[in-house]
Design a protein around this motif. Structure first.
Motif, PDB file in Angstrom:
ATOM      1  N   GLU A   9       0.782  -1.272   0.010  1.00  0.00           N
ATOM      2  CA  GLU A   9      -0.007  -0.052   0.029  1.00  0.00           C
ATOM      3  C   GLU A   9       0.834   1.092   0.090  1.00  0.00           C
ATOM      4  O   GLU A   9       0.483   2.250  -0.863  1.00  0.00           O
ATOM      5  CB  GLU A   9      -0.858  -0.130   1.289  1.00  0.00           C
ATOM      6  N   VAL A  35      -2.155   4.035  -2.374  1.00  0.00           N
ATOM      7  CA  VAL A  35      -3.395   3.959  -2.362  1.00  0.00           C
ATOM      8  C   VAL A  35      -3.870   2.675  -1.609  1.00  0.00           C
ATOM      9  O   VAL A  35      -3.038   1.495  -1.339  1.00  0.00           O
ATOM     10  CB  VAL A  35      -3.950   3.668  -3.749  1.00  0.00           C
ATOM     11  N   LEU A  52      -5.220  -0.827  -0.447  1.00  0.00           N
ATOM     12  CA  LEU A  52      -5.312  -2.066  -1.244  1.00  0.00           C
ATOM     13  C   LEU A  52      -6.593  -2.984  -0.418  1.00  0.00           C
ATOM     14  O   LEU A  52      -7.068  -4.057  -1.139  1.00  0.00           O
ATOM     15  CB  LEU A  52      -4.026  -2.796  -1.571  1.00  0.00           C
ATOM     16  N   ALA A  76      -8.769  -0.819  -6.211  1.00  0.00           N
ATOM     17  CA  ALA A  76      -7.255  -1.025  -6.527  1.00  0.00           C
ATOM     18  C   ALA A  76      -6.706  -2.273  -6.319  1.00  0.00           C
ATOM     19  O   ALA A  76      -5.984  -2.766  -6.947  1.00  0.00           O
ATOM     20  CB  ALA A  76      -6.454   0.110  -5.897  1.00  0.00           C
TER      21      ALA A  76
END
Length: 332
Positions: free
Chosen positions: A53, A58, A60, A73
């Motif tokens: 991450e 971002v 996950l 994602a």
């Protein structure tokens, strides 16, 4: 001075291991189960997820009550993990091939009428010739089996299609996968032994327009409708069942007639009081093998596919030549 990998963030820093971890979380539904599958401790896998991450920049995974699930994602990266896994399996497979195919795995899916016939023979042959290869099997209809290959839940899918099938799963849904036609399976009319049309070697379904019909799975039912439509009538369907043993029992009891493929009849046998006849138009369904793009580069998958091709070729009155595999164009 250039930044070190630890100082940068973004997709360039994601490694294959992170993608494989996300793939296992997607497949098993939890970090604990994924850790067990990969042979890690749960804290170690959680740390690897946090590191991924940080590199991706971002989230996950996200918490849902007492569990976790992948974020959009995370799901996207997990899909790429399937391609990574295939490439790694191919590499492992090539090494195994150099060592005499002493290891490897192949996950197979096949339709119900292949389960009691082709599949046991395949698994027995693999166990005898390649005891180091782990073979697993799950029964599934063609659309589900094709989806499993796409989602990396299966390495090899044995599927079928009918002529003119409007919802053929080897078209749109197989984009980016490799599809090989390996033979065909003759269709038969199943009717009571005392039926007047049972006296001949073949039956024109037009002669059964007034009978009650027994329909099978959605794909088989669709083919029955098209077959009868070509003969000039709409079948009066009295019973629907996927169980081909039950189909023969119903026919023997005089409750209807049916059309069944050869593999189903081979699996069920022919019950007393039932006649099995060829269709007058020589109707057949086509058998296919579906793999991920490059999947046959994995030796364990390749030998299983070759064994299935031989088993299909030895049935139905002679060898069936396998057509070259083709990749259905489009995004994988």
């Amino acid at each position: 001075m250039d930044a070190t990998p630890a100082e940068t963030t973004g997709l360039a820093d994601l490694d294959a291991g992170s993608l494989l971890v996300l793939r296992e979380i997607a497949e098993h539904g939890s970090i604990t189960a994924a850790a067990g599958a990969l042979g890690y401790s749960q804290p170690a896998l959680s740390q690897q997820v946090r590191r991924a991450e940080a590199r991706a920049g971002v989230a996950l995974v996200e918490r849902t009550g007492r569990g976790i699930r992948l974020t959009p994602a995370g799901r996207m990266l997990a899909r790429h993990g399937g391609a990574v896994a295939t490439a790694l399996e191919a590499a492992r497979g090539e090494l195994a091939e150099l060592r005499g195919l002493r290891s490897g795995r192949v996950r197979i899916m096949a339709f119900p009428s292949a389960s009691p016939s082709l599949v046991p023979e395949l698994m027995a042959e693999m166990a005898a010739r390649h005891p180091g290869i782990r073979v697993s099997f799950v029964e599934a209809e063609p659309p589900e089996a094709v989806a499993a290959v796409r989602e990396d839940r299966a390495d090899l899918a044995l599927t079928f299609s009918y002529p003119g099938d409007r919802s053929d799963p080897h078209r749109e849904s197989a984009r980016g996968l490799e599809v090989t036609t390996i033979g065909s399976d003759r269709m038969h009319v199943v009717l009571p032994a005392r039926h007047p049309l049972a006296a001949g070697d073949a039956v024109d379904v037009a002669g059964l327009a007034g009978e009650r019909w027994i329909a099978g799975c959605p794909r088989c039912r669709g083919h029955l409708l098209e077959l009868c439509d070509a003969a000039g009538f709409a079948p009066r369907i009295a019973v629907e069942t996927d169980n081909f043993v039950a189909v023969e029992e119903l026919v023997a009891s005089g409750l209807g007639v049916a059309v069944l493929p050869g593999l189903a009849i081979e699996s069920a046998g022919v019950r007393a009081g039932v006649a099995v006849r060829a269709t007058a138009n020589g109707d057949r369904r086509t058998l296919h093998l579906v793999t991920a793009r490059g999947g046959r580069g994995v030796p364990a998958v390749a030998v299983a596919a070759e064994a299935l091709e031989r088993l299909v070729a030895g049935r139905d009155g002679g060898p069936a030549r396998a057509a070259p595999s083709r990749t259905i164009e489009g995004d994988a």
